[in-house]
Every structure is written in C-alpha cells, then in structure tokens.
Scaffold this motif. Structure first.
Motif, PDB file in Angstrom:
ATOM      1  N   ASN A   1      15.449  58.816  12.014  1.00  0.00           N
ATOM      2  CA  ASN A   1      16.181  58.002  11.316  1.00  0.00           C
ATOM      3  C   ASN A   1      15.986  56.605  11.959  1.00  0.00           C
ATOM      4  O   ASN A   1      16.717  55.913  12.193  1.00  0.00           O
ATOM      5  CB  ASN A   1      17.753  58.410  11.288  1.00  0.00           C
ATOM      6  CG  ASN A   1      18.049  59.480  10.641  1.00  0.00           C
ATOM      7  OD1 ASN A   1      17.369  59.907   9.593  1.00  0.00           O
ATOM      8  ND2 ASN A   1      19.035  60.385  11.173  1.00  0.00           N
ATOM      9  N   GLY A   2      14.515  56.255  12.170  1.00  0.00           N
ATOM     10  CA  GLY A   2      14.384  54.933  12.936  1.00  0.00           C
ATOM     11  C   GLY A   2      14.583  54.555  14.256  1.00  0.00           C
ATOM     12  O   GLY A   2      14.382  53.657  14.854  1.00  0.00           O
ATOM     13  N   LYS A   3      14.962  55.972  14.901  1.00  0.00           N
ATOM     14  CA  LYS A   3      15.495  55.716  16.509  1.00  0.00           C
ATOM     15  C   LYS A   3      14.705  56.768  17.040  1.00  0.00           C
ATOM     16  O   LYS A   3      14.468  57.879  16.872  1.00  0.00           O
ATOM     17  CB  LYS A   3      16.996  55.772  16.659  1.00  0.00           C
ATOM     18  CG  LYS A   3      17.930  54.661  15.977  1.00  0.00           C
ATOM     19  CD  LYS A   3      19.108  54.627  16.239  1.00  0.00           C
ATOM     20  CE  LYS A   3      19.998  53.423  15.627  1.00  0.00           C
ATOM     21  NZ  LYS A   3      21.230  53.573  15.866  1.00  0.00           N
ATOM     22  N   THR A   4      14.339  56.371  18.352  1.00  0.00           N
ATOM     23  CA  THR A   4      13.706  57.436  19.452  1.00  0.00           C
ATOM     24  C   THR A   4      14.653  58.396  19.872  1.00  0.00           C
ATOM     25  O   THR A   4      15.668  57.755  20.584  1.00  0.00           O
ATOM     26  CB  THR A   4      12.951  56.647  20.518  1.00  0.00           C
ATOM     27  OG1 THR A   4      13.872  55.506  21.017  1.00  0.00           O
ATOM     28  CG2 THR A   4      11.650  56.009  19.831  1.00  0.00           C
ATOM     29  N   ILE A   5      14.316  59.623  19.784  1.00  0.00           N
ATOM     30  CA  ILE A   5      15.071  60.546  20.363  1.00  0.00           C
ATOM     31  C   ILE A   5      14.742  61.203  21.476  1.00  0.00           C
ATOM     32  O   ILE A   5      15.581  61.748  22.360  1.00  0.00           O
ATOM     33  CB  ILE A   5      15.577  61.739  19.570  1.00  0.00           C
ATOM     34  CG1 ILE A   5      14.365  62.574  19.063  1.00  0.00           C
ATOM     35  CG2 ILE A   5      16.374  61.167  18.128  1.00  0.00           C
ATOM     36  CD1 ILE A   5      14.644  63.575  18.297  1.00  0.00           C
ATOM     37  N   GLU A   6      13.456  60.861  22.068  1.00  0.00           N
ATOM     38  CA  GLU A   6      12.754  61.110  23.182  1.00  0.00           C
ATOM     39  C   GLU A   6      11.420  60.531  23.457  1.00  0.00           C
ATOM     40  O   GLU A   6      10.682  60.277  22.363  1.00  0.00           O
ATOM     41  CB  GLU A   6      12.662  62.894  22.998  1.00  0.00           C
ATOM     42  CG  GLU A   6      12.071  63.221  24.562  1.00  0.00           C
ATOM     43  CD  GLU A   6      12.064  64.733  24.971  1.00  0.00           C
ATOM     44  OE1 GLU A   6      12.597  65.206  25.577  1.00  0.00           O
ATOM     45  OE2 GLU A   6      11.070  65.462  24.021  1.00  0.00           O
ATOM     46  N   CYS A   7      11.120  60.060  24.427  1.00  0.00           N
ATOM     47  CA  CYS A   7       9.824  59.375  24.828  1.00  0.00           C
ATOM     48  C   CYS A   7       9.341  60.349  26.149  1.00  0.00           C
ATOM     49  O   CYS A   7       9.984  60.308  27.054  1.00  0.00           O
ATOM     50  CB  CYS A   7       9.851  58.023  25.199  1.00  0.00           C
ATOM     51  SG  CYS A   7      10.666  57.159  23.801  1.00  0.00           S
ATOM     52  N   LEU A   8       8.117  60.813  25.619  1.00  0.00           N
ATOM     53  CA  LEU A   8       7.320  61.118  27.086  1.00  0.00           C
ATOM     54  C   LEU A   8       6.094  60.283  27.365  1.00  0.00           C
ATOM     55  O   LEU A   8       5.416  59.673  26.538  1.00  0.00           O
ATOM     56  CB  LEU A   8       6.699  62.497  26.731  1.00  0.00           C
ATOM     57  CG  LEU A   8       7.855  63.773  26.260  1.00  0.00           C
ATOM     58  CD1 LEU A   8       7.369  64.865  25.808  1.00  0.00           C
ATOM     59  CD2 LEU A   8       9.055  63.852  27.475  1.00  0.00           C
ATOM     60  N   GLU A   9       5.928  60.404  28.589  1.00  0.00           N
ATOM     61  CA  GLU A   9       4.442  59.349  29.121  1.00  0.00           C
ATOM     62  C   GLU A   9       3.862  60.239  30.268  1.00  0.00           C
ATOM     63  O   GLU A   9       4.420  60.976  30.995  1.00  0.00           O
ATOM     64  CB  GLU A   9       5.410  58.258  29.877  1.00  0.00           C
ATOM     65  CG  GLU A   9       4.353  57.253  30.322  1.00  0.00           C
ATOM     66  CD  GLU A   9       4.920  55.987  30.693  1.00  0.00           C
ATOM     67  OE1 GLU A   9       4.631  54.877  30.304  1.00  0.00           O
ATOM     68  OE2 GLU A   9       6.020  56.173  31.496  1.00  0.00           O
ATOM     69  N   LYS A  10       2.435  59.972  30.308  1.00  0.00           N
ATOM     70  CA  LYS A  10       1.814  60.350  31.151  1.00  0.00           C
ATOM     71  C   LYS A  10       0.794  59.444  31.689  1.00  0.00           C
ATOM     72  O   LYS A  10       0.292  58.648  30.729  1.00  0.00           O
ATOM     73  CB  LYS A  10       1.019  61.665  31.022  1.00  0.00           C
ATOM     74  CG  LYS A  10       0.003  61.583  29.742  1.00  0.00           C
ATOM     75  CD  LYS A  10      -0.688  63.127  29.794  1.00  0.00           C
ATOM     76  CE  LYS A  10       0.125  64.140  29.215  1.00  0.00           C
ATOM     77  NZ  LYS A  10      -0.585  65.680  28.984  1.00  0.00           N
ATOM     78  N   LYS A  11       0.597  59.134  33.148  1.00  0.00           N
ATOM     79  CA  LYS A  11      -0.467  58.207  33.582  1.00  0.00           C
ATOM     80  C   LYS A  11      -1.373  58.729  34.549  1.00  0.00           C
ATOM     81  O   LYS A  11      -1.081  59.834  35.201  1.00  0.00           O
ATOM     82  CB  LYS A  11       0.528  57.155  34.344  1.00  0.00           C
ATOM     83  CG  LYS A  11       1.236  56.415  33.553  1.00  0.00           C
ATOM     84  CD  LYS A  11       1.890  55.251  34.127  1.00  0.00           C
ATOM     85  CE  LYS A  11       2.855  54.252  33.588  1.00  0.00           C
ATOM     86  NZ  LYS A  11       3.637  53.139  34.243  1.00  0.00           N
ATOM     87  N   PHE A  12      -2.743  58.570  34.567  1.00  0.00           N
ATOM     88  CA  PHE A  12      -3.572  59.154  35.334  1.00  0.00           C
ATOM     89  C   PHE A  12      -4.894  58.134  35.192  1.00  0.00           C
ATOM     90  O   PHE A  12      -4.919  57.155  34.561  1.00  0.00           O
ATOM     91  CB  PHE A  12      -4.071  60.429  34.685  1.00  0.00           C
ATOM     92  CG  PHE A  12      -4.667  60.602  33.278  1.00  0.00           C
ATOM     93  CD1 PHE A  12      -5.665  60.437  33.158  1.00  0.00           C
ATOM     94  CD2 PHE A  12      -3.734  60.947  32.282  1.00  0.00           C
ATOM     95  CE1 PHE A  12      -6.317  60.694  31.782  1.00  0.00           C
ATOM     96  CE2 PHE A  12      -3.935  60.887  31.033  1.00  0.00           C
ATOM     97  CZ  PHE A  12      -5.566  60.745  30.620  1.00  0.00           C
ATOM     98  N   ILE A  13      -5.701  58.437  36.344  1.00  0.00           N
ATOM     99  CA  ILE A  13      -7.024  57.423  36.388  1.00  0.00           C
ATOM    100  C   ILE A  13      -8.167  58.516  36.191  1.00  0.00           C
ATOM    101  O   ILE A  13      -7.795  59.355  36.911  1.00  0.00           O
ATOM    102  CB  ILE A  13      -6.762  56.680  37.901  1.00  0.00           C
ATOM    103  CG1 ILE A  13      -5.644  55.735  37.929  1.00  0.00           C
ATOM    104  CG2 ILE A  13      -8.158  55.869  38.141  1.00  0.00           C
ATOM    105  CD1 ILE A  13      -5.414  55.000  39.168  1.00  0.00           C
ATOM    106  N   THR A  14      -9.056  57.922  35.651  1.00  0.00           N
ATOM    107  CA  THR A  14     -10.608  58.693  35.844  1.00  0.00           C
ATOM    108  C   THR A  14     -11.388  57.644  36.238  1.00  0.00           C
ATOM    109  O   THR A  14     -11.373  56.284  36.271  1.00  0.00           O
ATOM    110  CB  THR A  14     -10.986  58.961  34.579  1.00  0.00           C
ATOM    111  OG1 THR A  14     -11.196  57.982  33.564  1.00  0.00           O
ATOM    112  CG2 THR A  14      -9.896  59.840  34.050  1.00  0.00           C
ATOM    113  N   LYS A  15     -12.649  57.977  36.944  1.00  0.00           N
ATOM    114  CA  LYS A  15     -13.498  57.301  37.608  1.00  0.00           C
ATOM    115  C   LYS A  15     -14.870  57.505  37.388  1.00  0.00           C
ATOM    116  O   LYS A  15     -15.120  58.809  37.205  1.00  0.00           O
ATOM    117  CB  LYS A  15     -13.549  57.127  38.986  1.00  0.00           C
ATOM    118  CG  LYS A  15     -12.012  56.358  39.643  1.00  0.00           C
ATOM    119  CD  LYS A  15     -12.217  56.472  41.192  1.00  0.00           C
ATOM    120  CE  LYS A  15     -10.845  55.608  41.654  1.00  0.00           C
ATOM    121  NZ  LYS A  15     -10.823  55.590  43.319  1.00  0.00           N
ATOM    122  N   SER A  16     -16.004  56.903  36.893  1.00  0.00           N
ATOM    123  CA  SER A  16     -17.056  57.356  36.495  1.00  0.00           C
ATOM    124  C   SER A  16     -17.795  57.955  37.629  1.00  0.00           C
ATOM    125  O   SER A  16     -18.871  58.392  37.640  1.00  0.00           O
ATOM    126  CB  SER A  16     -17.979  56.089  36.201  1.00  0.00           C
ATOM    127  OG  SER A  16     -17.908  55.083  37.060  1.00  0.00           O
TER     128      SER A  16
END
Length: 215
Positions: free
Chosen positions: A155-170
C-alpha cells in the motif's frame, strides 16, 4: 578524459554483467530457489499484503522476465555527464516491471521495480562505486564498493528493507559472491526518493530512442 573513463567503466560494467548467470533467485527477496506455479499468484485485482505474498509474486514475475515472455520498450538519456537507460516490461499492455540504469564515470546504479496493478510491491536496487586500487598505469587495478537494497512495499509503504554491502577487487581471486553475503535490516528504509523516481519513469514511458535529462 571523463568521457574516456565513462566509456571504459561502462565497458567494464557490461563485461561483468555478461559474465553473470540469471538464476531465478539472483535478486530474489529470499535468495533461495522457490518452486512456485502461476496458480499460486494472487488474483488480478489483489496486491500482495505480506512478505510471503511479495516473494511469490516476485518469483512469478521474475520467471517471466528471465524467460523473455514480456513485451519490452526502452529509451536512453544523457544528463549532466550521467548516462541512463530505462526498460519497460509489460503484458497485454499492463506494465509489470521497470529497469532503470544510470551511471557516471565512477558510479552506476540499477533499480528494478516489480509491479502489481501498476504499483511497486518490491524494489531491488544495486549501486556500485568503483575506484582505482593500485596496479600500474599500464595495468590498473580497481575496487568495487557494492550496496544492494531490497524493499518490500505494501500500500505504498515499505514494510521491510534489507541491505547488503561488500567489496570486490580486480586483483582478488576470492571476491565475495553476492548470494553468500548476508542481508541485514537497513537503517535507511525510506521509499520516498525511489517513489519520486518511479513516478518520473512512468511519465516518460512513451519516450523512444535517446533524450536529454528526465530526472
């Protein structure tokens, strides 16, 4: 110089994307394979109201995208050194999903909006900031800082937010795989900014070819 960097970064991004497989669960809310049939879908006029219903509708729609069963239309834009691309996916004239890419010389973002009755019920956002990380002028090494967000919307509102952060290197042979990085509850669970972008994308649905700023 900026245009050269932008071109090289876009080539790098595209080459990375081409190497990725497209499993059903790549951007999935649950990140696990799910056996769901179309009989599990909600009726046409009902929008998902729970996390489980959102997951079900997502899997069904994502399957259609992967199997290329939806009609698509797109356009490109250039705005203040930012390049963008918008793809609209529909079935029988009904808009089902929007994919929005935009990036500059050292940043790129992909927003995937999944729709039911014309309204987003799930958004997957994948941001990448890349920088040089040693090496030599002839063979530079790079680092990607990646931030993924998953928003469940009712109904136009967030009920849950998930997040992930990571780093990759060449330079690394043991970069983390996105599916192996654990989701955490996001501290910034605001849908307002993406809602404004979504509304702009809707207004530009009939554009074709290449245009200037839209955001």
């Amino acid at each position: 110089m900026k245009k050269l960097i932008l071109l090289s970064s876009l080539i790098f991004i595209c080459s990375c994307e081409n190497k990725k497989k497209e499993p059903v669960d790549e951007n999935s809310p649950s990140e696990s394979s799910q056996q769901i049939s179309y009989k599990d879908s909600l009726s046409k006029n009902n929008s998902p109201q729970t996390i489980d219903e959102i997951k079900t509708e997502y899997v069904l729609l994502n399957n259609q995208l992967i199997d290329k069963k939806l009609d698509s239309a797109s356009f490109d834009y250039e705005c203040n050194e930012v390049s963008g691309n918008v793809v609209y996916y529909s079935s029988n004239g009904e808009l089902k999903s929007i994919k929005h890419f935009h990036g500059d010389s050292h940043f790129s973002s992909v927003e995937n909006y999944f729709l039911k009755n014309g309204k987003p019920f799930f958004i997957f956002k994948d941001d990448t900031v890349w920088s040089f990380d040693g090496g030599t002028p002839e063979k530079p090494e790079t680092k990607d800082e990646i931030n993924q967000q998953r928003m469940y919307i009712v109904n136009g509102k967030t009920i849950e937010c998930l997040e992930k952060k990571f780093i990759t290197k060449s330079s690394s042979k043991n970069n983390p795989k996105p599916e192996d990085v654990q989701n955490v509850q996001s501290k910034n669970c605001s849908y307002s900014e993406l809602q404004k972008i979504f509304e702009v994308l809707l207004k530009n649905r009939d554009k074709k070819g290449k245009t200037s700023c839209i955001l």
